[in-house]
Design an enzyme around this catalytic site. Sequence first.
Site, PDB file in Angstrom:
ATOM      1  N   HIS A 273     -31.742  -1.978  29.068  1.00  0.00           N
ATOM      2  CA  HIS A 273     -30.517  -2.093  29.854  1.00  0.00           C
ATOM      3  C   HIS A 273     -30.807  -1.628  31.272  1.00  0.00           C
ATOM      4  O   HIS A 273     -31.576  -0.688  31.463  1.00  0.00           O
ATOM      5  CB  HIS A 273     -29.397  -1.238  29.244  1.00  0.00           C
ATOM      6  N   ASP A 324     -25.787  -6.019  22.288  1.00  0.00           N
ATOM      7  CA  ASP A 324     -26.042  -7.333  21.700  1.00  0.00           C
ATOM      8  C   ASP A 324     -26.853  -7.260  20.409  1.00  0.00           C
ATOM      9  O   ASP A 324     -26.781  -8.181  19.593  1.00  0.00           O
ATOM     10  CB  ASP A 324     -26.767  -8.228  22.715  1.00  0.00           C
TER      11      ASP A 324
HETATM   12  N1  COA Z   1     -38.317  -5.883  25.601  1.00  0.00           N
HETATM   13  C1  COA Z   1     -39.532  -5.458  26.003  1.00  0.00           C
HETATM   14  N2  COA Z   1     -39.734  -4.802  27.153  1.00  0.00           N
HETATM   15  C2  COA Z   1     -38.683  -4.547  27.933  1.00  0.00           C
HETATM   16  C3  COA Z   1     -37.386  -4.944  27.565  1.00  0.00           C
HETATM   17  C4  COA Z   1     -37.225  -5.635  26.353  1.00  0.00           C
HETATM   18  N3  COA Z   1     -36.021  -6.047  25.961  1.00  0.00           N
HETATM   19  N4  COA Z   1     -36.517  -4.572  28.517  1.00  0.00           N
HETATM   20  C5  COA Z   1     -37.236  -3.956  29.453  1.00  0.00           C
HETATM   21  N5  COA Z   1     -38.554  -3.954  29.106  1.00  0.00           N
HETATM   22  C6  COA Z   1     -39.659  -3.386  29.870  1.00  0.00           C
HETATM   23  C7  COA Z   1     -40.068  -4.397  30.932  1.00  0.00           C
HETATM   24  O1  COA Z   1     -41.053  -5.294  30.455  1.00  0.00           O
HETATM   25  C8  COA Z   1     -40.591  -3.497  32.022  1.00  0.00           C
HETATM   26  O2  COA Z   1     -41.873  -3.068  31.672  1.00  0.00           O
HETATM   27  P1  COA Z   1     -42.996  -2.851  32.797  1.00  0.00           P
HETATM   28  O3  COA Z   1     -42.458  -1.749  33.666  1.00  0.00           O
HETATM   29  O4  COA Z   1     -44.194  -2.489  32.009  1.00  0.00           O
HETATM   30  O5  COA Z   1     -43.109  -4.145  33.528  1.00  0.00           O
HETATM   31  C9  COA Z   1     -39.670  -2.279  31.937  1.00  0.00           C
HETATM   32  O6  COA Z   1     -39.188  -2.246  30.575  1.00  0.00           O
HETATM   33  C10 COA Z   1     -38.469  -2.384  32.876  1.00  0.00           C
HETATM   34  O7  COA Z   1     -37.817  -3.626  32.626  1.00  0.00           O
HETATM   35  P2  COA Z   1     -37.028  -4.472  33.712  1.00  0.00           P
HETATM   36  O8  COA Z   1     -36.748  -5.813  33.163  1.00  0.00           O
HETATM   37  O9  COA Z   1     -37.703  -4.378  35.028  1.00  0.00           O
HETATM   38  O10 COA Z   1     -35.728  -3.600  33.823  1.00  0.00           O
HETATM   39  P3  COA Z   1     -34.308  -4.107  34.203  1.00  0.00           P
HETATM   40  O11 COA Z   1     -33.517  -2.896  34.486  1.00  0.00           O
HETATM   41  O12 COA Z   1     -34.349  -5.169  35.231  1.00  0.00           O
HETATM   42  O13 COA Z   1     -33.920  -4.820  32.821  1.00  0.00           O
HETATM   43  C11 COA Z   1     -32.709  -5.976  31.277  1.00  0.00           C
HETATM   44  C12 COA Z   1     -32.705  -4.788  32.212  1.00  0.00           C
HETATM   45  C13 COA Z   1     -31.430  -5.908  30.432  1.00  0.00           C
HETATM   46  C14 COA Z   1     -32.704  -7.281  32.081  1.00  0.00           C
HETATM   47  C15 COA Z   1     -33.952  -5.943  30.354  1.00  0.00           C
HETATM   48  O14 COA Z   1     -33.975  -4.740  29.612  1.00  0.00           O
HETATM   49  C16 COA Z   1     -34.014  -7.154  29.444  1.00  0.00           C
HETATM   50  O15 COA Z   1     -34.466  -8.218  29.867  1.00  0.00           O
HETATM   51  N6  COA Z   1     -33.574  -6.989  28.163  1.00  0.00           N
HETATM   52  C17 COA Z   1     -33.527  -8.112  27.256  1.00  0.00           C
HETATM   53  C18 COA Z   1     -32.262  -8.937  27.506  1.00  0.00           C
HETATM   54  C19 COA Z   1     -31.025  -8.278  27.003  1.00  0.00           C
HETATM   55  O16 COA Z   1     -30.980  -7.789  25.881  1.00  0.00           O
HETATM   56  N7  COA Z   1     -29.985  -8.297  27.845  1.00  0.00           N
HETATM   57  C20 COA Z   1     -28.693  -7.741  27.488  1.00  0.00           C
HETATM   58  C21 COA Z   1     -28.393  -6.579  28.357  1.00  0.00           C
HETATM   59  S1  COA Z   1     -26.903  -5.777  27.822  1.00  0.00           S
END
Ligand code: COA
Length: 383
Positions: A273, A324
Site C-alpha cells: 500500500h 483487496d
Molecule cells: N508485491 C511484491 N512486491 C511489492 C508489492 C507487491 N504487491 N508492493 C510493493 N512491492 C515492492 C516493490 O516491488 C518495491 O520493491 P523495490 O523497492 O525492491 O523496487 C517496493 O515494494 C515499493 O513498492 P512501490 O510499488 O514503489 O510502492 P508504492 O507505494 O508505489 O506501491 C502499490 C503501492 C499499492 C501500488 C503497490 O504496493 C502495489 O502495486 N501493490 C499491488 C496492487 C494492489 O494490491 N493495489 C491495491 C492497493 S489498495
Amino acid sequence: MSTAMSTEENIEIKKGLAGVVVDYTAVSKVVPETNSLTYRGYPVQELVANCTFEDVAYLLWNGELPTAEQRAAFEKTERSQREVPQALIDLIDGLPTDCHPMDVCRTAASWLGTQDPEADDRSGDGVRRIGLSLLAKMPTVVAYDMRRRHGQEFIAPDPERSIAENYLYMAFGDGEGSPATHEADVEAFDQSLTLYAEHSFNASTFTGRVIASTTSDTYSAVTGAIGALKGPLHGGANEAVMHNFLEVDDPDKAEAWVLDKADNKEKIMGFGHRVYKRGDSRVPSMEAAMRRTAANHDGQKWVDMYEKMQAAMDKRTGIQPNLDFPAGPTYYMLGIDIPFFTPIFVIARIVGWTAHIAEQNESNALIRPLSAYNGAAQRSVGA
Ligand code: COA
C-alpha cells in the site's frame, strides 16, 4: 516510491506525489504508524461492527451518524431513487458483453449526468444529492450488467431491502442459494461496502478532486474517478487477487507460488500500500467477514490459501495484505463474477468521492502541479 532530482533545474521530483500533502480533509484520516483509519473521527472497525453501510454513507456526507429519524428519511430517499430510466437499460444492452464492467459503470455515470438538469449544482447539498442519486442507481446498473452477460432478465430494485441486500437480490434473485436470502452473506457484503467507502486522497478520489477543482460538474468528477479506480494498482486489484487464487488453486502450492513471484520480483496483487507500510487497517474486519463467508460456503480452501500466501509474503518481503486480498475471495464465495468486484468498489466509493468533491468545492483551488522539463533543448524548425 523514490524521489529524484531533476538535473536541469535541481528540483526535487516527488514521483507519484508520494509523501506530498496537497490539502486538508475532514472526511477521513489514515494513520499508517498505528494502522488506523477513521471516518469523520470514528474508527472504521467500530463502524463495521455497529453500523450499516447506509449509516456510514450518511456519516461521510453529513459529518455525523444519523438519528433514527434521519436514518429513516435518508433510507427512504435512497430507496425511492433506485430505478433507472429504460433508456439507460437500452444503452447498457447496446454495449458489448465482453467490455469490462467498469467501462459500463463509467458510461452509466456519464450518461446519468446528461439527464440531470441540476448537474452543475456545485453546492454541498447539490453534490450530496447527486452522490445519493448515483449511490441509489449504480447498484441497479452493476447488477443488471452481470445478469445480461448470463442472458438473464433484469430484476427491478426492491425498496424494502437495504443497499447490500438489494444489490445481491438484483444480481441473484431471491431463490434458494441466493446470497440475498442469507443474513450472514448480506452482512459480509454490507461490511465490505463500509470498508471500501472512503480512504482519503487515494488515486481515484484525487482524480475526482482534480476534476472538481476545475469547477467541472460532479458527474464528470465521478466518471473520471471510475476510470482511475479501474486500474489494477488501485481498485482493479480485488479482481487480480481472485485470478491469483484460482491460478494457485491449492493451498499446498501457495507458498511456492509466492516465493517464485518474489524471486522474479513480480508484484503480487492484494499486497502493499502506498500509505500503510505495516498493514492495512481495513484488513482485520474484512478477513473476519471472509472467514465467516467461507464457513457458510464450504470455502476453507480459500482461507487456507489466504493464510499461506500471507505468511509466505510476510516471511520473504514483510509486505502486508491490503483490503483487496480478503475482499476478492469473499466476493467470489458470494458467487459474484470476478469482473464485477471493482464495480462493487465503485458503488461503495461513490460516497467517499462525492464527500471529497463537496469538500473540494467548498474550499477550491485549481489543482495544477508543475513539471521539470527534461526533453530536447530548444531548437528551431528552420535550422
Ligand atoms: N508485491 C511484491 N512486491 C511489492 C508489492 C507487491 N504487491 N508492493 C510493493 N512491492 C515492492 C516493490 O516491488 C518495491 O520493491 P523495490 O523497492 O525492491 O523496487 C517496493 O515494494 C515499493 O513498492 P512501490 O510499488 O514503489 O510502492 P508504492 O507505494 O508505489 O506501491 C502499490 C503501492 C499499492 C501500488 C503497490 O504496493 C502495489 O502495486 N501493490 C499491488 C496492487 C494492489 O494490491 N493495489 C491495491 C492497493 S489498495
